[in-house]
Write a protein that holds these residues in place. Structure first.
Motif, short mmCIF file in Angstrom:
data_model
loop_
_atom_site.label_atom_id
_atom_site.label_comp_id
_atom_site.label_asym_id
_atom_site.label_seq_id
_atom_site.Cartn_x
_atom_site.Cartn_y
_atom_site.Cartn_z
N THR A 52 -2.92 3.39 -3.89
CA THR A 52 -2.58 2.31 -2.95
C THR A 52 -3.06 2.67 -1.55
O THR A 52 -3.62 1.84 -0.83
N ASN A 53 -2.87 3.92 -1.23
CA ASN A 53 -3.34 4.40 0.06
C ASN A 53 -4.86 4.26 0.17
O ASN A 53 -5.39 3.76 1.16
N ASP A 56 -5.90 0.08 -0.77
CA ASP A 56 -5.29 -0.99 0.03
C ASP A 56 -5.07 -0.54 1.48
O ASP A 56 -4.68 -1.36 2.31
N VAL A 58 -2.73 1.25 2.64
CA VAL A 58 -1.32 1.09 3.02
C VAL A 58 -0.51 2.25 2.44
O VAL A 58 -0.73 2.65 1.30
N THR A 59 0.40 2.78 3.25
CA THR A 59 1.35 3.77 2.72
C THR A 59 2.63 3.01 2.43
O THR A 59 3.31 2.56 3.36
N VAL A 60 2.94 2.85 1.14
CA VAL A 60 4.13 2.05 0.82
C VAL A 60 5.37 2.93 0.79
O VAL A 60 5.33 4.06 0.33
N ALA A 160 0.59 -4.87 1.74
CA ALA A 160 -0.09 -5.01 3.02
C ALA A 160 0.90 -4.55 4.07
O ALA A 160 2.11 -4.50 3.79
N ASP A 161 0.41 -4.21 5.25
CA ASP A 161 1.36 -3.83 6.30
C ASP A 161 2.35 -4.96 6.53
O ASP A 161 3.53 -4.75 6.70
#
Ligand code: NAD
Length: 430
Positions: A52-53, A56, A58-60, A160-161
């Motif tokens: 994901t990082n 995308d 993004v760090t979820v 997404a952020d």
């Protein structure tokens, strides 16, 4: 980059492969996809977060975002909420009309046969959300599952952020039970094999880009999937009665989904072909997503095709087997009569594909890459399994007893024959 005009009679073997064996770039990424799937299968959430990082950006934090969906709905503007509710209601109504009834009938004296339908228990719905937001796909994937009676409907959608609030609200309205912010290959692998957070499902449905589609192909076999629903496709069959601007608008609209989308107009009128190509170019200039549109127009499987006759145009379309088929001619119904392979058909000048994309009620999750030769789009039955049921009376068994024992003996399956004979013998000793 604009759309090319081709004469069907002059297409070479490479052109024909590009049009009829299109794969939207899926084969080329197969090895990379298998590697991601394997890591998610063996490492679970750690791999999901890492990919994901990477993909995308993004760090979820928490992967599960179920609660956010209801909050997004509560905070959304009234007109958007209303549009979501209306679209969902229309999709629900059309899909409720598809729910199959259980049935049993007597096919011969004492031989009662039937079918019954039951929902699958756990399904995963992929709701795309990379290059664009797809609240409509949430409705299209989740509503039929709920109508079918699926007990656990899990949604995955890229993070997404700032998650798109309309997509979250649509997921809520559609009625999903659990929602995770994970997209792409890692989402499909998570649904297929389960992770610490994501519960494994029995069937995965939904559309996506080439990565998502390649991932569904990779996990097929370990889990059921609906079909490959990759980058969008359209063929418009037009004659001289069609407004070239309307035809162009259909091509440009589907082209804005993805640089890998394939868009085609086919006509037997050379003036119409030229006018469509010019209108496509003009309209593409005016669109916000011009870069994506122009990339799609430039695909080998996109073009304006000039046929020698309407019959040749129809043959081309049948061989293409598009996801969306629009027919704008002076006799749409007779053109439709001659085409069997299309995911969803839009007849006449007042039926834009966008109607089915959003709100008329039909499903927009449809087979691409020629899948329409063998399957249709998402429906209530996608989420159900059927079971056959039978009951024979002694009369019913006697009637077919000899047929069964003769075939069982011929197959050398003596125990099968014996299981029938003992009942027939019982009967004769009565
Ligand atoms: P998406 O959710 O399908 O894809 C986004 C994901 O792709 C990201 O989360 C990321 O993980 C992954 N990804 C992107 N680049 C990657 C890379 N280089 N390596 C590995 N993974 C990568 O969203 P999208 O991109 O907007 O695409 C939506 C697609 O859905 C479009 O192609 C559209 O045409 C298609 N669609 C099809 C139908 C249908 O029924 N056939 C219906 C609606 C939409």
């Amino acid at each position: 980059m604009s759309i090319e005009v081709h004469t069907i009679a002059d297409l070479g073997p490479d052109d024909r492969v590009a049009f009829f064996e299109r794969d939207a770039g899926i084969d080329a990424i197969s090895d990379d996809v298998h590697e991601i799937v394997e890591r998610v299968r063996t490492e679970g959430d750690v791999a999901v977060r890492e990919y994901t990082n990477e993909f995308d950006g993004v760090t979820v934090g928490n992967l599960e975002i179920t609660d956010q969906c209801e909050r997004a709905y509560d905070e959304l503007e009234d007109d958007v909420c209303e549009a979501i509710e209306t679209a969902a209601a229309n999709v629900r109504e059309f899909h409720e009309a598809q729910v199959p009834d259980d049935w049993r009938e007597e096919f011969g004296p004492g031989r009662e046969l039937g079918r019954r339908f039951r929902p699958i228990e756990r399904v995963g719905v992929y709701v795309p959300g990379g290059a664009a937001a797809y609240p409509s796909s949430a409705i299209m994937g989740v509503v039929p599952a709920v109508v079918a009676g699926v007990e656990h409907v899990t949604v995955v959608t890229p993070p997404a952020d700032e998650m798109n609030p309309v997509t979250l609200a649509a997921i809520h309205v559609a009625g999903a039970d659990a929602v995770y912010s994970v997209g792409g290959v890692q989402a499909i692998a998570g649904l297929a094999y389960g992770t610490e957070t994501i519960t494994r499902v029995q069937k995965i449905v939904g559309p996506g880009n080439k990565w998502v589609t390649a991932a569904k192909a990779a996990v097929r076999g370990d889990v059921e999937i609906d079909f490959l629903a990759g980058p969008s496709e359209i063929v418009v069959v037009a004659d001289e009665t069609a407004d070239p601007g309307d035809v162009a608008a259909e091509l440009v609209a589907q082209a804005e989904h993805d640089p890998n989308a394939s868009v085609v107009a086919v006509t037997a009128d050379s003036d119409t072909a030229a006018a469509i190509a010019a209108a496509v170019d003009e309209q593409a200039n005016a669109r916000e997503r011009e870069e994506t549109i122009r990339a799609a127009l430039d695909n080998d499987a996109s073009g304006v095709l000039l046929a020698r006759s309407m019959s040749e145009a129809i043959l081309f379309t049948e061989e293409y087997a598009p996801e969306h088929l629009s027919i704008i001619t002076d006799d749409d119904e007779s053109v439709l009569e001659r085409i069997d392979s299309a995911g969803s058909v839009f007849l006449g000048p007042n039926t834009p594909v966008a109607a089915g994309d959003y709100a008329s009620g039909t499903n927009h999750v449809l087979p691409t890459n020629g899948g329409a030769r063998v399957t249709g789009g998402l429906s209530v039955e996608t989420f159900m399994r059927s079971t056959t049921v039978q009951r024979l009376s002694s009369e019913g068994l006697s009637e077919i007893g000899e047929t069964i024992t003769t075939l069982a003996d011929a197959e050398g399956l003596e125990a099968h024959a014996a299981s029938v004979r003992r009942r027939l013998d019982d009967e004769s000793s009565d």
